[in-house]
Structures are given as structure tokens and as C-alpha cells.
Write a protein that holds these residues in place. Structure first.
Motif, short mmCIF file in Angstrom:
data_model
loop_
_atom_site.label_atom_id
_atom_site.label_comp_id
_atom_site.label_asym_id
_atom_site.label_seq_id
_atom_site.Cartn_x
_atom_site.Cartn_y
_atom_site.Cartn_z
N UNK A 61 -19.95 7.13 2.87
CA UNK A 61 -18.95 8.04 2.32
C UNK A 61 -17.58 7.42 2.13
N UNK A 62 -17.41 6.16 2.50
CA UNK A 62 -16.12 5.48 2.32
C UNK A 62 -16.11 4.82 0.95
N UNK A 63 -15.79 5.60 -0.06
CA UNK A 63 -15.90 5.14 -1.44
C UNK A 63 -14.66 4.39 -1.93
N UNK A 85 -5.09 -1.48 15.56
CA UNK A 85 -6.36 -1.68 16.27
C UNK A 85 -7.04 -0.35 16.62
N UNK A 86 -6.27 0.70 16.78
CA UNK A 86 -6.80 2.01 17.14
C UNK A 86 -7.30 2.81 15.95
N UNK A 87 -6.93 2.43 14.75
CA UNK A 87 -7.32 3.19 13.55
C UNK A 87 -8.63 2.62 13.02
N UNK A 88 -9.73 3.36 13.16
CA UNK A 88 -11.04 2.80 12.83
C UNK A 88 -11.25 2.52 11.34
N UNK A 89 -10.46 3.10 10.48
CA UNK A 89 -10.60 2.84 9.05
C UNK A 89 -10.17 1.42 8.67
N UNK A 90 -9.40 0.75 9.53
CA UNK A 90 -9.08 -0.66 9.30
C UNK A 90 -10.33 -1.47 9.61
N UNK A 91 -10.95 -2.01 8.57
CA UNK A 91 -12.16 -2.81 8.79
C UNK A 91 -11.79 -4.25 9.12
N UNK A 92 -10.60 -4.67 8.73
CA UNK A 92 -10.09 -5.98 9.11
C UNK A 92 -8.59 -5.98 8.91
N UNK A 109 -12.13 7.62 2.60
CA UNK A 109 -12.91 8.57 1.79
C UNK A 109 -12.08 9.18 0.67
N UNK A 110 -10.74 9.14 0.83
CA UNK A 110 -9.87 9.76 -0.18
C UNK A 110 -8.46 9.21 -0.08
N UNK A 111 -7.69 9.46 -1.11
CA UNK A 111 -6.28 9.07 -1.09
C UNK A 111 -5.55 9.86 0.00
N UNK A 112 -5.95 11.10 0.19
CA UNK A 112 -5.36 11.92 1.25
C UNK A 112 -5.56 11.29 2.63
N UNK A 126 7.26 -0.47 7.57
CA UNK A 126 7.23 -0.27 6.13
C UNK A 126 5.85 -0.71 5.64
N UNK A 127 5.29 0.02 4.69
CA UNK A 127 3.97 -0.33 4.17
C UNK A 127 3.99 -0.38 2.65
N UNK A 128 3.08 -1.14 2.12
CA UNK A 128 2.85 -1.20 0.68
C UNK A 128 1.34 -1.27 0.51
N UNK A 129 0.78 -0.35 -0.24
CA UNK A 129 -0.68 -0.30 -0.35
C UNK A 129 -1.15 -0.43 -1.80
N UNK A 130 -2.34 -0.95 -1.93
CA UNK A 130 -3.00 -1.09 -3.23
C UNK A 130 -4.44 -0.63 -3.06
N UNK A 131 -4.93 0.11 -4.04
CA UNK A 131 -6.34 0.52 -4.04
C UNK A 131 -7.16 -0.61 -4.67
N UNK A 132 -8.26 -0.95 -4.05
CA UNK A 132 -9.13 -2.00 -4.55
C UNK A 132 -9.99 -1.43 -5.67
N UNK A 133 -9.93 -2.05 -6.84
CA UNK A 133 -10.75 -1.63 -7.97
C UNK A 133 -12.12 -2.30 -7.94
#
Length: 145
Positions: A61-63, A85-92, A109-112, A126-133
Motif C-alpha cells: 500500500x506504499x504507492x 530513526x523512530x519514523x518507520x516510513x523512512x526506509x533509509x 501511502x499519500x501526500x497527507x 528545515x526540510x525539502x522534499x521531492x516525490x519520486x516519479x
């Protein structure tokens, strides 16, 4: 360094870590005991660290994947590292030089869900994010030569 036979063993195992010892020996031209000994030495030398499986996050479900660059606020480096390290959605996550301190890959699973995760970090970095296409190069080994 690896000799040609060790290199071939590693290449075969990268393709299929579940291959039987008998089949591995056959494919590299060794007896099963000799192949087993080579494999044992590769493990002892730390060349082979583990035999593992690859799970497709999309099947769970992690699309979406996001790459997030993170720059902790002054004095917050260790706090941010512990939080990542505590946030499981970080795969690396890599600790890097340059303007940012961390570059992480998240499976979401979502932008939300990404917003919720970044909100947990917002008062510490501070963060900067990019969605992987797409991922034209999957994680792979460096050349074995």
C-alpha cells in the motif's frame, strides 16, 4: 579483493539468494563442499552480510516514495537523527556533507501522510522534499572488479 570465482558466486547470489547450494556449485563449476567453503569464507570476510528478501512497498500500500533533505536547526542534530530513526516510513537515510545533514527515502501511502511526517520534524529542522516519479537505477552493488 575477490577472485573470478568469488565474483561469480556473489553475482549469482545477488540474482537469486535462494538458490540451492547444489545449483550454485553447478553454476560455478565446483563441488558442493567447495562452494560451501567459498560461501563460508565470503561471509567470514564480511563480503556477504546477509541473505535477504526484497519486498515491494507498493504491494503493502506504499504507492509513493519521497526523498527528503533535512537540515536540523542549531543544536537539534541528535534529536532529529533519533526522530528519523523512530519514523518507520523512512526506509533509509544517509547522513551527508553539504547544506543538508540528512537525505532520507520515505515510503508513504499519500501526500497527507508525508505532511504528517514532516510536521513531526518541522520545529526541529528545515526540510525539502521531492516525490519520486521513477527509479531508473535500483539499489545495486558497485562493480565487483
Amino acid at each position: 579483493m575477490l577472485d573470478d570465482l568469488d565474483r561469480r558466486i556473489v553475482e549469482i547470489l545477488v540474482e537469486d539468494a535462494r538458490i540451492s547450494l547444489k545449483e550454485l556449485a553447478l553454476r560455478v563449476g565446483l563441488s558442493s563442499p567447495s562452494a560451501s567453503e567459498r560461501l563460508r569464507r565470503l561471509e567470514e570476510r564480511g563480503v556477504i552480510r546477509a541473505f535477504t528478501i526484497e519486498v515491494d512497498p507498493a504491494a503493502l500500500g506504499y504507492t509513493l516514495q519521497a526523498i527528503v533533505r533535512i537540515r536540523p536547526l542549531p543544536g537539534k542534530l541528535h534529536v532529529v537523527q533519533d526522530l528519523i530513526q523512530q519514523i518507520p516510513q523512512f526506509s533509509e537515510c544517509d547522513k551527508v556533507t553539504g547544506d543538508d545533514c540528512f537525505v532520507g527515502r520515505l515510503h508513504i501511502r499519500s501526500i497527507g501522510e508525508l505532511d504528517t511526517i514532516l510536521d513531526r520534524i518541522a520545529d526541529k529542522a528545515e526540510t525539502s522534499s521531492s516525490i519520486v516519479k521513477a527509479q531508473p537505477v535500483k539499489r545495486r552493488l558497485p562493480p565487483l572488479v
